[in-house]
Design a protein around this motif. Structure first.
Motif, PDB file in Angstrom:
ATOM      1  N   GLY A  34       0.926  -1.594   0.341  1.00  0.00           N
ATOM      2  CA  GLY A  34      -0.246   0.214   0.243  1.00  0.00           C
ATOM      3  C   GLY A  34       1.010   1.526   0.281  1.00  0.00           C
ATOM      4  O   GLY A  34       0.477   2.264   0.053  1.00  0.00           O
ATOM      5  N   SER A  35       1.499   0.818  -0.709  1.00  0.00           N
ATOM      6  CA  SER A  35       2.702   2.523  -0.439  1.00  0.00           C
ATOM      7  C   SER A  35       2.130   3.207  -1.851  1.00  0.00           C
ATOM      8  O   SER A  35       1.470   3.538  -2.236  1.00  0.00           O
ATOM      9  CB  SER A  35       3.605   2.379  -0.762  1.00  0.00           C
ATOM     10  OG  SER A  35       4.387   2.111  -2.317  1.00  0.00           O
ATOM     11  N   CYS A  36       2.856   4.718  -1.638  1.00  0.00           N
ATOM     12  CA  CYS A  36       2.482   5.691  -2.611  1.00  0.00           C
ATOM     13  C   CYS A  36       3.352   5.171  -3.867  1.00  0.00           C
ATOM     14  O   CYS A  36       3.287   6.336  -4.946  1.00  0.00           O
ATOM     15  CB  CYS A  36       2.652   7.484  -1.679  1.00  0.00           C
ATOM     16  SG  CYS A  36       4.740   7.364  -1.662  1.00  0.00           S
ATOM     17  N   THR A  77      -2.585  -2.179   3.959  1.00  0.00           N
ATOM     18  CA  THR A  77      -3.742  -1.558   4.114  1.00  0.00           C
ATOM     19  C   THR A  77      -4.397  -3.441   3.959  1.00  0.00           C
ATOM     20  O   THR A  77      -3.466  -4.120   4.055  1.00  0.00           O
ATOM     21  CB  THR A  77      -3.778  -1.820   2.302  1.00  0.00           C
ATOM     22  OG1 THR A  77      -3.840  -2.388   1.453  1.00  0.00           O
ATOM     23  CG2 THR A  77      -3.399  -0.536   1.947  1.00  0.00           C
ATOM     24  N   VAL A 109       0.892   8.127   9.620  1.00  0.00           N
ATOM     25  CA  VAL A 109       0.290   9.435   8.593  1.00  0.00           C
ATOM     26  C   VAL A 109      -1.373   9.015   7.616  1.00  0.00           C
ATOM     27  O   VAL A 109      -1.854  10.392   8.124  1.00  0.00           O
ATOM     28  CB  VAL A 109       0.968  10.204   8.129  1.00  0.00           C
ATOM     29  CG1 VAL A 109       0.447  11.405   7.273  1.00  0.00           C
ATOM     30  CG2 VAL A 109       2.234  10.468   9.239  1.00  0.00           C
ATOM     31  N   LEU A 110      -0.877   8.000   6.875  1.00  0.00           N
ATOM     32  CA  LEU A 110      -1.663   7.938   5.328  1.00  0.00           C
ATOM     33  C   LEU A 110      -2.447   7.095   5.566  1.00  0.00           C
ATOM     34  O   LEU A 110      -2.224   5.616   6.304  1.00  0.00           O
ATOM     35  CB  LEU A 110      -0.711   7.784   4.219  1.00  0.00           C
ATOM     36  CG  LEU A 110       0.930   8.799   4.317  1.00  0.00           C
ATOM     37  CD1 LEU A 110       1.313   8.401   3.024  1.00  0.00           C
ATOM     38  CD2 LEU A 110      -0.562  10.247   3.790  1.00  0.00           C
ATOM     39  N   GLY A 111      -3.700   7.005   5.603  1.00  0.00           N
ATOM     40  CA  GLY A 111      -4.639   6.183   5.954  1.00  0.00           C
ATOM     41  C   GLY A 111      -5.402   6.062   6.250  1.00  0.00           C
ATOM     42  O   GLY A 111      -5.371   6.579   7.602  1.00  0.00           O
ATOM     43  N   ASP A 112      -6.583   5.569   6.255  1.00  0.00           N
ATOM     44  CA  ASP A 112      -8.125   5.452   7.632  1.00  0.00           C
ATOM     45  C   ASP A 112      -8.005   4.596   7.567  1.00  0.00           C
ATOM     46  O   ASP A 112      -7.934   2.941   7.410  1.00  0.00           O
ATOM     47  CB  ASP A 112      -9.106   5.959   6.607  1.00  0.00           C
ATOM     48  CG  ASP A 112     -10.230   6.296   6.902  1.00  0.00           C
ATOM     49  OD1 ASP A 112     -10.420   6.792   7.458  1.00  0.00           O
ATOM     50  OD2 ASP A 112     -11.058   5.555   6.264  1.00  0.00           O
ATOM     51  N   ALA A 115      -9.321   0.884   5.933  1.00  0.00           N
ATOM     52  CA  ALA A 115      -8.955   0.457   5.377  1.00  0.00           C
ATOM     53  C   ALA A 115      -7.601   0.525   5.621  1.00  0.00           C
ATOM     54  O   ALA A 115      -7.459  -0.393   4.851  1.00  0.00           O
ATOM     55  CB  ALA A 115      -8.702   1.709   3.814  1.00  0.00           C
ATOM     56  N   LEU A 116      -7.229   0.573   6.931  1.00  0.00           N
ATOM     57  CA  LEU A 116      -6.005  -0.656   6.730  1.00  0.00           C
ATOM     58  C   LEU A 116      -6.107  -1.955   8.458  1.00  0.00           C
ATOM     59  O   LEU A 116      -6.742  -1.901   8.717  1.00  0.00           O
ATOM     60  CB  LEU A 116      -4.645   0.856   7.595  1.00  0.00           C
ATOM     61  CG  LEU A 116      -4.805   1.980   6.590  1.00  0.00           C
ATOM     62  CD1 LEU A 116      -3.659   2.816   7.597  1.00  0.00           C
ATOM     63  CD2 LEU A 116      -4.139   1.143   5.315  1.00  0.00           C
TER      64      LEU A 116
ATOM     65  N   LYS B 146      -4.468  -1.529  -2.736  1.00  0.00           N
ATOM     66  CA  LYS B 146      -3.802  -0.781  -2.392  1.00  0.00           C
ATOM     67  C   LYS B 146      -4.487   1.046  -1.762  1.00  0.00           C
ATOM     68  O   LYS B 146      -4.024   2.008  -1.616  1.00  0.00           O
ATOM     69  CB  LYS B 146      -2.668   0.214  -3.162  1.00  0.00           C
ATOM     70  CG  LYS B 146      -1.358  -0.793  -3.729  1.00  0.00           C
ATOM     71  CD  LYS B 146      -0.880  -0.493  -4.472  1.00  0.00           C
ATOM     72  CE  LYS B 146      -0.026   1.039  -3.706  1.00  0.00           C
ATOM     73  NZ  LYS B 146       1.513   0.690  -4.496  1.00  0.00           N
ATOM     74  N   ARG B 148      -6.441   3.156   0.495  1.00  0.00           N
ATOM     75  CA  ARG B 148      -5.921   3.192   1.977  1.00  0.00           C
ATOM     76  C   ARG B 148      -6.976   3.829   2.592  1.00  0.00           C
ATOM     77  O   ARG B 148      -6.324   4.725   3.924  1.00  0.00           O
ATOM     78  CB  ARG B 148      -4.243   4.175   1.846  1.00  0.00           C
ATOM     79  CG  ARG B 148      -3.064   3.374   1.132  1.00  0.00           C
ATOM     80  CD  ARG B 148      -2.509   4.348   0.940  1.00  0.00           C
ATOM     81  NE  ARG B 148      -2.869   4.155  -0.614  1.00  0.00           N
ATOM     82  CZ  ARG B 148      -2.040   5.146  -1.677  1.00  0.00           C
ATOM     83  NH1 ARG B 148      -1.024   5.811  -1.027  1.00  0.00           N
ATOM     84  NH2 ARG B 148      -2.685   4.959  -2.731  1.00  0.00           N
ATOM     85  N   GLY B 149      -7.776   4.611   1.906  1.00  0.00           N
ATOM     86  CA  GLY B 149      -9.310   5.210   2.441  1.00  0.00           C
ATOM     87  C   GLY B 149      -8.492   7.502   2.790  1.00  0.00           C
ATOM     88  O   GLY B 149      -9.061   7.618   3.676  1.00  0.00           O
ATOM     89  N   LEU B 150      -7.587   7.528   1.703  1.00  0.00           N
ATOM     90  CA  LEU B 150      -7.122   8.825   1.883  1.00  0.00           C
ATOM     91  C   LEU B 150      -7.856   9.971   2.179  1.00  0.00           C
ATOM     92  O   LEU B 150      -7.502  10.681   2.278  1.00  0.00           O
ATOM     93  CB  LEU B 150      -5.647   8.930   0.983  1.00  0.00           C
ATOM     94  CG  LEU B 150      -4.592   7.918   0.328  1.00  0.00           C
ATOM     95  CD1 LEU B 150      -3.462   8.247  -0.107  1.00  0.00           C
ATOM     96  CD2 LEU B 150      -4.124   7.629   2.494  1.00  0.00           C
ATOM     97  N   ALA B 153      -9.462   9.799   5.004  1.00  0.00           N
ATOM     98  CA  ALA B 153      -8.327   9.849   6.268  1.00  0.00           C
ATOM     99  C   ALA B 153      -8.004  11.707   6.193  1.00  0.00           C
ATOM    100  O   ALA B 153      -7.654  12.812   6.794  1.00  0.00           O
ATOM    101  CB  ALA B 153      -6.895   9.794   5.391  1.00  0.00           C
ATOM    102  N   ARG B 168       0.591  11.922  -0.691  1.00  0.00           N
ATOM    103  CA  ARG B 168       0.617  11.064  -1.315  1.00  0.00           C
ATOM    104  C   ARG B 168      -0.272   9.898  -1.679  1.00  0.00           C
ATOM    105  O   ARG B 168      -0.116   8.972  -1.612  1.00  0.00           O
ATOM    106  CB  ARG B 168       2.012  10.617   0.310  1.00  0.00           C
ATOM    107  CG  ARG B 168       3.180  11.408   0.222  1.00  0.00           C
ATOM    108  CD  ARG B 168       2.729  11.366   2.062  1.00  0.00           C
ATOM    109  NE  ARG B 168       4.376  11.908   1.764  1.00  0.00           N
ATOM    110  CZ  ARG B 168       4.635  12.886   2.940  1.00  0.00           C
ATOM    111  NH1 ARG B 168       3.266  13.968   2.587  1.00  0.00           N
ATOM    112  NH2 ARG B 168       6.225  12.752   3.166  1.00  0.00           N
ATOM    113  N   GLY B 171       3.176   8.860  -4.952  1.00  0.00           N
ATOM    114  CA  GLY B 171       4.774  10.100  -4.755  1.00  0.00           C
ATOM    115  C   GLY B 171       5.199  10.044  -5.971  1.00  0.00           C
ATOM    116  O   GLY B 171       5.933  11.553  -6.559  1.00  0.00           O
ATOM    117  N   ALA B 460      -1.484   3.720  -7.025  1.00  0.00           N
ATOM    118  CA  ALA B 460      -1.406   4.157  -5.746  1.00  0.00           C
ATOM    119  C   ALA B 460      -2.307   5.428  -5.335  1.00  0.00           C
ATOM    120  O   ALA B 460      -3.061   5.099  -5.070  1.00  0.00           O
ATOM    121  CB  ALA B 460       0.211   4.852  -4.889  1.00  0.00           C
TER     122      ALA B 460
END
Lengths: 155, 464
Positions: A34-36, A77, A109-112, A115-116, B146, B148-150, B153, B168, B171, B460
């Protein structure tokens, strides 16, 4: 093609990479949990002519069955939890887990939360921690080499 | 630059969308908000936002490009779309395989399942190829591993704290995502960009495009196993990223964009030094590019592979280099009053055939333009800059920015105290994934990595 090869030759000379002082190798399997995508870019860059991780015996292998180290990126994730654990189970022992980048190290920091999955630390025994957002290729190399040679983690 | 908002009754949704298309508006995205539905459209510097208090009818027959948007709004926000049949699961991974794949039957048909974990250093995603022998009949994509629910968030945070989250999403498109978010927030708060701010952000966007295009050429060479090309372009990309670090302190330019201004300062000497580095990089890129063109065995692998037909590119709403390679001359940079592009003309490949060769050529055609732009932008020192009042403040903001992968839409709804209530990011990768899947049938399975790399989409920023 010859121009490209000459360009590479010159580049190698300018980069002045030294021969590795010590022997040994590590087979690396990467799992993106689950990286960026920045950690992936830097891990790929570690193979470019400026760093050439392979000269230290550090190689990315295609299957976890061939790997010594599981390099995990991203905050894990919910959907990558199972594939990640399956990849770990497929590895021969002894096996090592490396958290590559701040997300995998649980910077949180990243994500809800919904979802993780739980952080990597709680899912697998993490032995190598490579900080950075993302860690630069030389930082990745330094941490893996310190582990390979049984030294304390690079500063 | 702002946008026109039209509030629409659910029963009139289809008719309004249909009218907008007839008036020449181009679809830019659809998303759920406040239990209702929003759709954005663009037309020569104008923007249109349609807002309905609830969803009722599907528009996929009018706008096939909205297929993923509706499936996502269903899976994540529970909206239903009458007429979208079958409404296959997209983000929801709970559905059994037959419910998210297209049935493909016949003699000797079988499936090849690849991923989510791939053999190289690649992002996670699942591809299910329906094949006969080596020939692909159909490709089902399953992304969102992937996720993440950004967006969730970022919601509930002040804009300054939401920015790193949105940035992010990806990237490699961090600058484009951050600029899109900043523009959307500034649009909502009635702020316009000063010329100095526009110049700083344009510089960052083009630095990002430079390293991405070099990366893509390296990856495409890797897709056909052409190691000298892979390594030569990887070396050039490395130098571009080191320049990023010199100019902004970060190889991926993270943190260089903020909402409401720019802290980027590049004194005259540093700008001159950067121009000289870019000049060398330009010469070597040109040499490597020429070599690639004369590598006959490589070029033959590119021709006629993974064709995106012009009609499909339009129908599926392809954007960015992939769309331009298919002959659709769209580029959000030509329509960017908040940035400093002025008279930019989108670079088209010599033959816009929509195949891998054309997608390679479009990068080759754009790189000199990127170098020209960077040289011009660095001709004077850069100083910190701020926005200026430029319009009425309101709750909603909308922005379109051209990322290296294509047009990225960011929509925000802000509370009066500046907290983000809703943010939606529809990136170039998200827009192009369905187009990529369309190009694969008829090709050989071993050509898929090449086709995939020729789009070089990000997982991503589609998954978020």
């Amino acid at each position: 093609m010859f121009v490209l090869l000459r360009q590479l030759q010159r580049l190698r000379r300018d980069a002045a990479l030294t021969a590795p002082p010590r022997r040994g190798s590590l087979a690396l399997r990467h799992v993106d949990a689950g990286s960026c995508n920045a950690c992936e870019h830097e891990l790929t860059a570690a193979a470019n002519p400026y760093y050439d991780l392979a000269r230290h015996g550090l190689n990315v292998v295609a299957s976890p069955r061939h790997a010594d180290v599981l390099l995990v990126t991203g905050p894990v994730t919910a959907r990558m939890r199972e594939p990640l654990l399956k990849a770990y189970e497929a590895m021969p022992e002894p096996r090592t887990v490396a958290a590559l980048g701040d997300c995998a190290m649980g910077c949180g920091v990243l994500g809800d939360a919904a979802a993780l999955a739980p952080p990597l630390d709680e899912l697998l025994p993490v032995a190598i921690r490579i900080p950075g957002c993302p860690p630069a290729p030389d930082v990745i190399a330094a941490h893996l080499l310190a582990h390979l040679h049984g030294e304390p983690p690079a500063a | 630059m702002s946008f026109a908002r039209r509030d629409v009754a659910p029963a009139a949704w289809r008719a309004e969308v249909s009218d907008a298309l007839a008036d020449g508006w181009r679809f830019a995205g659809l998303w759920a908000e406040d239990a209702g539905l929003r759709a954005a459209f663009a037309r020569h510097g104008e923007r249109l936002l349609l807002a309905a208090p609830a969803a009722r009818d599907s528009i996929v027959d009018l706008v096939p490009a909205a297929a993923w948007d509706e499936r996502e709004a269903h899976d994540l926000h529970g909206l239903a779309f009458a007429g979208h049949e079958p409404l296959r699961a997209l983000v929801d991974h709970g559905a059994p395989t037959p419910e998210w794949t297209v049935p493909v039957e016949g003699r000797d048909v079988f499936q090849v399942a690849v991923g989510p974990i791939h053999a190289g250093v690649i992002e996670s995603g699942h591809f299910r190829f329906h094949v006969v022998g080596e020939r692909v009949l159909h490709l089902d994509l399953r992304l969102f591993y992937k996720h993440r629910g950004l967006e969730r968030a970022a919601q509930g945070r002040p804009v300054a704290e939401a920015l790193p989250v949105v940035q992010r999403a990806c990237g490699a498109d961090a600058v484009a995502n951050a600029i899109a978010f900043a523009h959307a927030c500034e649009d909502a708060t009635g702020q316009a960009a000063t010329p100095a701010l526009a110049r700083a952000r344009t510089l960052l966007a083009e630095l990002e495009r430079l390293y991405n295009h070099l990366n893509d050429l390296s990856a495409i060479c890797a897709g056909v196993g052409f190691a000298p090309g892979t390594m030569a372009f990887a070396g050039l990309k490395e130098r571009a990223m080191r320049l990023n670090a010199t100019l902004t302190g970060h190889r991926f330019l993270f943190g260089a964009v903020r909402v409401g201004g720019s802290d980027l300062a590049i004194p005259a000497a540093a700008a001159a030094e950067a121009r000289s580095v870019l000049g060398e990089l330009r010469d070597e890129t040109r040499r490597a590019w020429r070599e690639l063109q004369f590598a006959g065995s490589v070029q033959e692998r590119f021709d006629g592979v993974g064709v995106l037909e012009l009609e499909d590119a339009r129908r599926l709403g392809a954007v960015g280099p992939a769309a331009r390679a298919a002959g659709v001359a769209i580029d959000a940079r030509t329509d960017a009053p908040r940035l400093a592009y002025r008279d930019l003309v989108p670079a088209l490949p010599p033959r816009a055939d929509g195949d891998v060769a054309a997608r390679v050529e479009v990068r080759g055609a754009e790189l000199p333009v990127v170098f020209d732009l960077l040289d011009e932008l660095l001709a004077e020192p850069l100083e910190p800059a701020a926005t200026e009042p430029g319009g009425p403040a309101r709750r909603d903001g909308l922005a379109l920015v051209e990322s290296p992968r294509g047009q990225t839409l960011c929509a925000v709804a802000l509370r009066e105290d500046g907290v983000v209530e809703r943010v939606h990011l529809r990136t170039g990768s998200y827009a192009n994934w369905p187009a990529l899947a369309q190009t694969v049938p008829g090709n050989l399975l071993p050509d898929f990595p090449l086709i995939n790399k020729s789009f070089e989409l990000c997982y991503a920023c589609a998954d978020r």
